[in-house]
Design a protein around this motif. Structure first.
Motif, PDB file in Angstrom:
ATOM      1  N   ILE A 151     113.271  45.044  79.778  1.00  0.00           N
ATOM      2  CA  ILE A 151     114.351  46.008  79.292  1.00  0.00           C
ATOM      3  C   ILE A 151     113.614  47.401  78.560  1.00  0.00           C
ATOM      4  O   ILE A 151     112.971  47.096  77.382  1.00  0.00           O
ATOM      5  CB  ILE A 151     114.976  45.579  78.307  1.00  0.00           C
ATOM      6  CG1 ILE A 151     115.830  44.233  78.796  1.00  0.00           C
ATOM      7  CG2 ILE A 151     116.244  46.232  77.627  1.00  0.00           C
ATOM      8  CD1 ILE A 151     116.831  43.305  77.696  1.00  0.00           C
ATOM      9  N   THR A 152     113.797  48.505  79.159  1.00  0.00           N
ATOM     10  CA  THR A 152     112.744  49.506  78.923  1.00  0.00           C
ATOM     11  C   THR A 152     112.981  49.795  77.586  1.00  0.00           C
ATOM     12  O   THR A 152     112.203  50.446  76.845  1.00  0.00           O
ATOM     13  CB  THR A 152     113.101  50.790  79.882  1.00  0.00           C
ATOM     14  OG1 THR A 152     112.888  50.417  81.100  1.00  0.00           O
ATOM     15  CG2 THR A 152     112.197  52.063  79.541  1.00  0.00           C
ATOM     16  N   GLU A 153     114.336  50.077  77.081  1.00  0.00           N
ATOM     17  CA  GLU A 153     114.646  50.432  75.658  1.00  0.00           C
ATOM     18  C   GLU A 153     114.268  49.525  74.655  1.00  0.00           C
ATOM     19  O   GLU A 153     114.417  49.865  73.351  1.00  0.00           O
ATOM     20  CB  GLU A 153     116.384  50.763  75.623  1.00  0.00           C
ATOM     21  CG  GLU A 153     116.752  51.231  76.787  1.00  0.00           C
ATOM     22  CD  GLU A 153     117.354  50.515  77.761  1.00  0.00           C
ATOM     23  OE1 GLU A 153     117.899  49.569  77.759  1.00  0.00           O
ATOM     24  OE2 GLU A 153     116.849  51.027  79.064  1.00  0.00           O
ATOM     25  N   GLU A 154     113.892  48.036  74.826  1.00  0.00           N
ATOM     26  CA  GLU A 154     113.530  47.336  73.791  1.00  0.00           C
ATOM     27  C   GLU A 154     111.858  46.789  74.221  1.00  0.00           C
ATOM     28  O   GLU A 154     111.442  46.872  75.083  1.00  0.00           O
ATOM     29  CB  GLU A 154     114.625  45.985  73.789  1.00  0.00           C
ATOM     30  CG  GLU A 154     115.823  46.579  73.476  1.00  0.00           C
ATOM     31  CD  GLU A 154     116.887  45.249  73.427  1.00  0.00           C
ATOM     32  OE1 GLU A 154     116.049  44.319  73.510  1.00  0.00           O
ATOM     33  OE2 GLU A 154     117.872  45.497  73.185  1.00  0.00           O
ATOM     34  N   LEU A 155     111.419  46.403  72.930  1.00  0.00           N
ATOM     35  CA  LEU A 155     110.247  45.681  73.203  1.00  0.00           C
ATOM     36  C   LEU A 155     110.179  44.461  74.117  1.00  0.00           C
ATOM     37  O   LEU A 155     111.036  43.536  73.798  1.00  0.00           O
ATOM     38  CB  LEU A 155     109.337  45.303  71.831  1.00  0.00           C
ATOM     39  CG  LEU A 155     109.390  46.648  70.793  1.00  0.00           C
ATOM     40  CD1 LEU A 155     108.704  46.204  69.610  1.00  0.00           C
ATOM     41  CD2 LEU A 155     108.385  47.483  71.439  1.00  0.00           C
ATOM     42  N   LEU A 156     109.250  44.077  74.773  1.00  0.00           N
ATOM     43  CA  LEU A 156     109.159  42.779  75.523  1.00  0.00           C
ATOM     44  C   LEU A 156     108.914  41.906  74.485  1.00  0.00           C
ATOM     45  O   LEU A 156     108.091  42.006  73.519  1.00  0.00           O
ATOM     46  CB  LEU A 156     107.923  42.845  76.774  1.00  0.00           C
ATOM     47  CG  LEU A 156     108.277  43.456  78.034  1.00  0.00           C
ATOM     48  CD1 LEU A 156     107.119  43.725  78.748  1.00  0.00           C
ATOM     49  CD2 LEU A 156     109.646  42.864  78.593  1.00  0.00           C
ATOM     50  N   ARG A 157     109.439  40.609  74.840  1.00  0.00           N
ATOM     51  CA  ARG A 157     109.376  39.537  73.593  1.00  0.00           C
ATOM     52  C   ARG A 157     108.119  38.723  73.783  1.00  0.00           C
ATOM     53  O   ARG A 157     108.159  37.861  73.059  1.00  0.00           O
ATOM     54  CB  ARG A 157     110.678  38.473  73.904  1.00  0.00           C
ATOM     55  CG  ARG A 157     111.969  39.483  73.444  1.00  0.00           C
ATOM     56  CD  ARG A 157     112.947  38.514  73.639  1.00  0.00           C
ATOM     57  NE  ARG A 157     112.753  37.201  72.822  1.00  0.00           N
ATOM     58  CZ  ARG A 157     112.689  36.126  73.263  1.00  0.00           C
ATOM     59  NH1 ARG A 157     112.573  36.043  74.449  1.00  0.00           N
ATOM     60  NH2 ARG A 157     112.514  35.098  72.467  1.00  0.00           N
ATOM     61  N   TYR A 158     107.257  38.763  74.773  1.00  0.00           N
ATOM     62  CA  TYR A 158     106.273  37.793  75.114  1.00  0.00           C
ATOM     63  C   TYR A 158     104.970  38.805  75.337  1.00  0.00           C
ATOM     64  O   TYR A 158     104.861  39.672  76.039  1.00  0.00           O
ATOM     65  CB  TYR A 158     106.368  36.992  76.388  1.00  0.00           C
ATOM     66  CG  TYR A 158     107.554  36.064  76.069  1.00  0.00           C
ATOM     67  CD1 TYR A 158     107.389  34.758  75.699  1.00  0.00           C
ATOM     68  CD2 TYR A 158     108.943  36.669  76.459  1.00  0.00           C
ATOM     69  CE1 TYR A 158     108.526  34.037  75.987  1.00  0.00           C
ATOM     70  CE2 TYR A 158     110.182  35.799  76.461  1.00  0.00           C
ATOM     71  CZ  TYR A 158     109.810  34.358  75.991  1.00  0.00           C
ATOM     72  OH  TYR A 158     110.980  33.616  76.211  1.00  0.00           O
TER      73      TYR A 158
END
Length: 415
Positions: A151-158
């Protein structure tokens, strides 16, 4: 405890001496950039006279009197605890409301739970913090979910991380067999790691964008990458892996001649009856090495005929702070994968991280889909070869302070 606005100098001193989890969004260099683009607010958490935490907020104006706030990657806290975080967040909300907050967004750069290199959750009483999600939700925040996608608008979670505060041999031993072999192989070739200057940023972006399109990642605008390069340039290495084919051919010819000499010497001793059993056994090893050199020479001639003499193999962008070196972006040419340019660059930058005295090398984003069907499976497979541990972050949270106005603003396309 008390939360109040702080000066730029206090903020800078805190982040300069902070050695915990810190995303580049909290770096003073990023503050220098964002403060020129958006309205910014600096808050500090005080324990008596001691500054124990900071929060960098930026805001954009909506409908003149309202603001959309983000804390980027959440507040930084020394002596982290959920109780201290909760207090800080409550005070941040109060401050934001007084300053016309319509919405607040947090993406805390804090571990939610630990996983092994295969993606399996591991018990870790010291680092796992699954309560952080309910902490935000109890404060009225909406959790965007446990996403496993780009999701480009959010930080990756891992993110995949290895500890580098150990001897290089121990880091090599930790790798899987293929990654260790590929890394060792790069040491036998005359590969070079070149630092790219500002006037060469476009070269890096071209390599990255070609890789991005080939893999199928959501595109990151070239201007955004270039802006990040300029923003972080004082704590960033932009590197290009390069090889001169003629130089490698000359090296291979020397190695070939050495093998021929070894074979001739042993065969002469055999004819004279002076060869030892060990030498007789080793002649076949030298012949195998000779065949390998001949094969490589032929391959290099083919590379030279198709691509030329001077070959750019891969490029990577690495940011570092007091806590870690982060492998942010990279790209490579698959037709030149024989040279293992990405392995070479990674290994050299692990060495550089040690020189800088940071204890972690962060391979950065993964989607969290660890199956072969994952969009980023090839990226995950490469990172997995270094046998990292995987930090799962809690994700993104947002809170709307005035729902009627927020709804109107959204309908008007202001959000």
């Amino acid at each position: 405890m008390e939360v109040k606005p702080i000066t730029e100098d206090a903020f800078r001193l805190f982040v300069q001496t902070y050695d915990g989890h810190m995303h580049y969004f909290h770096d003073e260099m990023f503050y220098d950039y964002i403060s020129q683009v958006n309205e910014t607010h600096l808050l500090g958490l005080y324990d008596g006279e001691e500054l124990g935490g900071v929060s960098l907020l930026s805001a954009t104006s909506v409908l003149k009197k309202f603001r959309l706030f983000t804390s980027h990657t959440g507040p930084l806290l020394r002596d982290f605890s959920n109780e201290r975080l909760k207090f800080f967040l409550e005070e941040i909300d109060k401050y934001a409301k007084k300053n016309g907050a319509l919405q607040m967004i947090h993406s805390p750069y804090t571990v939610y739970q630990m996983r092994d290199h295969d993606g399996n959750v591991v018990e870790d009483d010291e680092r796992n913090n699954q309560e952080i999600v309910s902490l935000y939700e109890n404060l009225g925040y909406n959790h965007h979910g446990f996403t496993t996608e780009l999701i480009t608008e959010e930080l990756l979670r891992y993110q995949a991380v290895i500890d580098v505060d150990k001897p290089l041999d121990a880091i090599l031993k930790q790798m899987d067999v293929t990654t260790r072999y590929n890394t060792r192989q790069t040491e036998t070739m005359p590969l070079e790691l070149k630092l790219l200057d500002e006037d060469e940023y476009d070269k890096f972006i071209d390599i990255y964008k070609e890789t991005e399109e080939r893999i199928g990642f959501d595109p990151v605008p070239a201007e955004k990458i270039k802006n990040l390069l300029h923003t972080l340039k004082d704590r960033m290495f932009l590197v290009l892996t390069h090889v001169n084919v003629d130089k490698y051919l000359a090296q291979l010819e020397e190695e070939r001649e050495a093998e021929l000499a070894n074979i001739a010497e042993i065969e002469e001793k055999t004819a004279n009856g002076t060869a030892t059993k060990r030498e007789k056994k080793r002649v076949n090893e030298h012949k195998e090495q000779l065949a390998s050199k001949d094969k490589r020479i032929q391959k290099m001639e083919e590379f030279k005929a198709e691509f030329g003499t001077e070959l750019d193999l891969s490029a990577g962008m690495y940011y570092y702070n007091n806590h870690e070196m982060v492998y942010l972006f990279s790209g490579s040419y698959p037709e030149l994968s024989f040279f293992k340019g990405t392995n070479f660059a990674t290994w050299e930058m692990i060495k550089k991280a040690q020189e800088l005295g940071v204890k972690r090398f962060n391979f950065f984003g993964l989607t969290g889909d660890f199956t072969e069907d994952a969009q980023d499976y090839g990226v995950y497979r490469f990172k997995r070869g270094f046998t990292p541990y995987i930090e799962e972050l809690p994700g993104t949270f947002d809170k709307v302070f005035n729902k009627p106005v927020y709804t109107i603003a959204k309908k008007l396309g202001k959000i």
